[in-house]
Design a protein around this motif. Structure first.
Motif, PDB file in Angstrom:
ATOM      1  N   TYR A 164       0.934  -1.339  -0.007  1.00 37.52           N
ATOM      2  CA  TYR A 164      -0.088  -0.093  -0.094  1.00 37.52           C
ATOM      3  C   TYR A 164       0.952   1.455  -0.080  1.00 37.52           C
ATOM      4  CZ  TYR A 164      -4.348  -2.569   0.990  1.00 37.52           C
ATOM      5  OH  TYR A 164      -5.417  -3.517   1.189  1.00 37.52           O
ATOM      6  N   VAL A 165       0.359   2.273  -0.480  1.00 37.95           N
ATOM      7  CA  VAL A 165       1.181   3.613  -0.475  1.00 37.95           C
ATOM      8  C   VAL A 165       0.033   4.558   0.079  1.00 37.95           C
ATOM      9  CG1 VAL A 165       0.091   4.251  -3.109  1.00 37.95           C
ATOM     10  CG2 VAL A 165       2.476   5.217  -2.141  1.00 37.95           C
ATOM     11  N   GLN A 166       0.930   5.507   0.725  1.00 38.56           N
ATOM     12  CA  GLN A 166       0.330   6.538   1.440  1.00 38.56           C
ATOM     13  C   GLN A 166       0.777   7.864   0.891  1.00 38.56           C
ATOM     14  OE1 GLN A 166      -0.042   6.589   5.821  1.00 38.56           O
ATOM     15  NE2 GLN A 166      -2.021   7.335   5.721  1.00 38.56           N
ATOM     16  N   TYR A 167       0.347   8.756   0.139  1.00 45.15           N
ATOM     17  CA  TYR A 167       0.710   9.978  -0.279  1.00 45.15           C
ATOM     18  C   TYR A 167       0.443  10.951   0.787  1.00 45.15           C
ATOM     19  CZ  TYR A 167       1.387   7.854  -4.623  1.00 45.15           C
ATOM     20  OH  TYR A 167       1.479   6.944  -5.929  1.00 45.15           O
ATOM     21  N   PRO A 168       1.267  11.898   1.038  1.00 43.07           N
ATOM     22  CA  PRO A 168       1.082  12.988   1.969  1.00 43.07           C
ATOM     23  C   PRO A 168      -0.114  13.321   1.981  1.00 43.07           C
ATOM     24  CG  PRO A 168       3.147  13.396   0.901  1.00 43.07           C
ATOM     25  CD  PRO A 168       2.661  12.271   0.129  1.00 43.07           C
ATOM     26  N   GLY A 169      -0.787  13.215   3.352  1.00 46.74           N
ATOM     27  CA  GLY A 169      -2.248  13.883   3.695  1.00 46.74           C
ATOM     28  C   GLY A 169      -3.288  12.808   2.887  1.00 46.74           C
ATOM     29  N   GLN A 170      -2.911  11.987   2.613  1.00 43.25           N
ATOM     30  CA  GLN A 170      -4.025  11.037   1.740  1.00 43.25           C
ATOM     31  C   GLN A 170      -4.158   9.703   2.363  1.00 43.25           C
ATOM     32  OE1 GLN A 170      -3.866  10.707  -2.665  1.00 43.25           O
ATOM     33  NE2 GLN A 170      -3.240  12.912  -2.783  1.00 43.25           N
ATOM     34  N   HIS A 171      -5.028   8.969   1.993  1.00 44.97           N
ATOM     35  CA  HIS A 171      -5.421   7.708   2.559  1.00 44.97           C
ATOM     36  C   HIS A 171      -4.452   6.639   1.907  1.00 44.97           C
ATOM     37  CE1 HIS A 171      -8.252   6.269  -0.409  1.00 44.97           C
ATOM     38  NE2 HIS A 171      -8.258   7.594  -0.609  1.00 44.97           N
ATOM     39  N   LEU A 172      -4.493   5.268   2.295  1.00 46.12           N
ATOM     40  CA  LEU A 172      -3.847   4.166   1.849  1.00 46.12           C
ATOM     41  C   LEU A 172      -4.384   3.712   0.622  1.00 46.12           C
ATOM     42  CD1 LEU A 172      -3.616   2.215   5.150  1.00 46.12           C
ATOM     43  CD2 LEU A 172      -1.829   3.081   4.031  1.00 46.12           C
ATOM     44  N   GLN A 173      -3.744   3.566  -0.303  1.00 48.68           N
ATOM     45  CA  GLN A 173      -3.942   3.179  -1.632  1.00 48.68           C
ATOM     46  C   GLN A 173      -3.470   1.716  -2.084  1.00 48.68           C
ATOM     47  OE1 GLN A 173      -3.779   6.266  -4.709  1.00 48.68           O
ATOM     48  NE2 GLN A 173      -3.814   7.776  -3.023  1.00 48.68           N
ATOM     49  N   LEU A 174      -4.061   0.862  -2.667  1.00 49.86           N
ATOM     50  CA  LEU A 174      -3.464  -0.318  -2.943  1.00 49.86           C
ATOM     51  C   LEU A 174      -2.603  -0.154  -4.361  1.00 49.86           C
ATOM     52  CD1 LEU A 174      -3.341  -3.484  -2.588  1.00 49.86           C
ATOM     53  CD2 LEU A 174      -5.127  -3.649  -4.186  1.00 49.86           C
ATOM     54  N   LEU A 175      -1.384  -0.358  -3.913  1.00 51.02           N
ATOM     55  CA  LEU A 175      -0.112  -0.545  -5.196  1.00 51.02           C
ATOM     56  C   LEU A 175      -0.299  -1.730  -5.890  1.00 51.02           C
ATOM     57  CD1 LEU A 175       1.570   1.762  -5.862  1.00 51.02           C
ATOM     58  CD2 LEU A 175       3.416   0.884  -4.362  1.00 51.02           C
TER      59      LEU A 175
ATOM     60  N   ASP B 237      -7.205 -15.665  10.027  1.00 50.36           N
ATOM     61  CA  ASP B 237      -7.682 -14.728  10.822  1.00 50.36           C
ATOM     62  C   ASP B 237      -8.229 -13.606  10.541  1.00 50.36           C
ATOM     63  OD1 ASP B 237      -4.348 -15.250  12.603  1.00 50.36           O
ATOM     64  OD2 ASP B 237      -6.274 -16.321  12.833  1.00 50.36           O
ATOM     65  N   ASP B 238      -8.490 -13.555   9.008  1.00 46.29           N
ATOM     66  CA  ASP B 238      -9.284 -12.477   8.393  1.00 46.29           C
ATOM     67  C   ASP B 238      -8.699 -11.035   8.700  1.00 46.29           C
ATOM     68  OD1 ASP B 238     -12.594 -11.119   8.205  1.00 46.29           O
ATOM     69  OD2 ASP B 238     -10.844 -11.181   6.573  1.00 46.29           O
ATOM     70  N   LYS B 239      -7.468 -10.873   8.924  1.00 44.87           N
ATOM     71  CA  LYS B 239      -6.812  -9.530   9.094  1.00 44.87           C
ATOM     72  C   LYS B 239      -5.686  -9.040   8.384  1.00 44.87           C
ATOM     73  CE  LYS B 239      -4.322 -10.870  13.360  1.00 44.87           C
ATOM     74  NZ  LYS B 239      -4.536 -10.778  14.736  1.00 44.87           N
ATOM     75  N   ILE B 240      -5.353  -7.988   8.395  1.00 44.56           N
ATOM     76  CA  ILE B 240      -4.114  -7.528   7.482  1.00 44.56           C
ATOM     77  C   ILE B 240      -3.269  -7.172   8.627  1.00 44.56           C
ATOM     78  CG2 ILE B 240      -3.217  -5.694   6.098  1.00 44.56           C
ATOM     79  CD1 ILE B 240      -5.350  -5.864   4.314  1.00 44.56           C
ATOM     80  N   ILE B 241      -1.819  -7.704   8.630  1.00 47.74           N
ATOM     81  CA  ILE B 241      -0.831  -7.074   9.319  1.00 47.74           C
ATOM     82  C   ILE B 241       0.125  -6.316   8.501  1.00 47.74           C
ATOM     83  CG2 ILE B 241       1.226  -7.635  10.737  1.00 47.74           C
ATOM     84  CD1 ILE B 241      -0.074 -10.239  11.706  1.00 47.74           C
ATOM     85  N   PHE B 242       0.287  -4.941   9.062  1.00 53.08           N
ATOM     86  CA  PHE B 242       1.262  -4.009   8.381  1.00 53.08           C
ATOM     87  C   PHE B 242       2.718  -4.013   8.856  1.00 53.08           C
ATOM     88  CE2 PHE B 242      -1.600  -1.550   5.479  1.00 53.08           C
ATOM     89  CZ  PHE B 242      -2.960  -2.194   5.959  1.00 53.08           C
ATOM     90  N   GLY B 243       3.516  -3.729   7.834  1.00 51.81           N
ATOM     91  CA  GLY B 243       4.743  -3.341   8.246  1.00 51.81           C
ATOM     92  C   GLY B 243       4.903  -2.015   8.627  1.00 51.81           C
ATOM     93  N   LYS B 244       5.831  -1.553   9.316  1.00 54.48           N
ATOM     94  CA  LYS B 244       5.825  -0.184  10.039  1.00 54.48           C
ATOM     95  C   LYS B 244       5.987   0.944   9.073  1.00 54.48           C
ATOM     96  CE  LYS B 244       7.852  -1.376  14.410  1.00 54.48           C
ATOM     97  NZ  LYS B 244       8.902  -0.935  15.443  1.00 54.48           N
ATOM     98  N   GLY B 245       6.312   0.718   7.685  1.00 55.93           N
ATOM     99  CA  GLY B 245       6.183   1.397   6.582  1.00 55.93           C
ATOM    100  C   GLY B 245       7.679   2.090   6.103  1.00 55.93           C
TER     101      GLY B 245
END
Lengths: 113, 112
Positions: A36-47, A98-106
């Motif tokens: 996922y990518v998060q541009y400044p001030g925007q929400h998470l978008q699937l890459l 488990d039906d969940k997403i685990i994210f890295g720290k970015g």
């Protein structure tokens, strides 16, 4: 415990440089992998995403990622970055059981014009 | 292209107050999620919701948190008595049954 590790917290590149962001996960079961990518001030978008099949997946904006099962890795690449790629990039693993997403720290990517 | 929407975009509240964060998932989606991102930290899973009940929740999602789908379109996260450490960006996500979750723009919550 399940976890996702992103190796670089900050990356600074000049335009036209090549990019590779590392991601490793620890989970023994079936996974689906995302960037996922998060541009400044925007929400998470699937890459891009990997579910099955060809381990080299292509996403939007010229990004691609390679799933290497033996290394539990899903590294993101782009051959030539642009200033507009400045953003934060998150590797993520969907755990089917488990039906969940685990994210890295970015990884915060800065592209110098 | 359909999107997940969230309101409000920002909320400031006093410690101990109740807050309700609202989300409108994509209309034909059936699975709903809340995540949060404390400033400078990673995105963390809170809860998943399907068929009008919680299907999975994390250790963060304690008794102070609750979720509800009060009608056919909204999906809400309630924090009963906010704490300073609840300050974060809260993201709603939905999926139609595949594994790709589509995220809303987030609500930035500040607890004073």
């Amino acid at each position: 415990a399940q976890s996702v590790s992103q190796h670089n917290h900050h990356v600074i590149l000049s335009e036209a440089a090549s990019l590779e962001l590392g991601c490793n996960y620890s989970y023994g079961g079936t996974v689906n992998l995302f960037w996922y990518v998060q541009y400044p001030g925007q929400h998470l978008q699937l890459l891009l995403k990997y579910f099955s099949g060809d381990p080299l997946v292509k996403g939007i904006k010229g990004f691609e990622a390679e799933f290497i099962k033996s290394k539990f890795s899903f590294n993101l690449r782009k051959p030539s970055v642009q200033w507009s790629d400045t953003a934060e990039y998150f590797c993520a693993v969907y755990l089917n059981r488990d039906d969940k997403i685990i994210f890295g720290k970015g990884t915060r990517l800065h592209i110098l014009p | 292209e359909p999107e997940v929407t969230q309101t409000p975009s920002h909320q400031v509240t006093q410690m101990g107050q109740e807050v309700i964060l609202r989300c409108v998932p994509i209309s034909n989606h059936l699975y709903f999620y809340w995540y949060r991102q404390i400033l400078g930290q990673k995105v963390e899973f809170l809860v998943s919701f399907y068929n009008n009940e919680i299907s999975e929740k994390s250790e963060i999602f304690d008794d102070q948190f609750s979720v509800e789908r009060p009608d056919g379109s909204n999906f809400t996260l309630k924090i009963r008595s906010t704490k300073l450490e609840d300050s974060a960006m809260y993201f709603c996500a939905s999926t139609g049954g595949g594994e790709t979750q589509y995220f809303g723009p987030g609500t930035r919550l500040l607890v004073l």
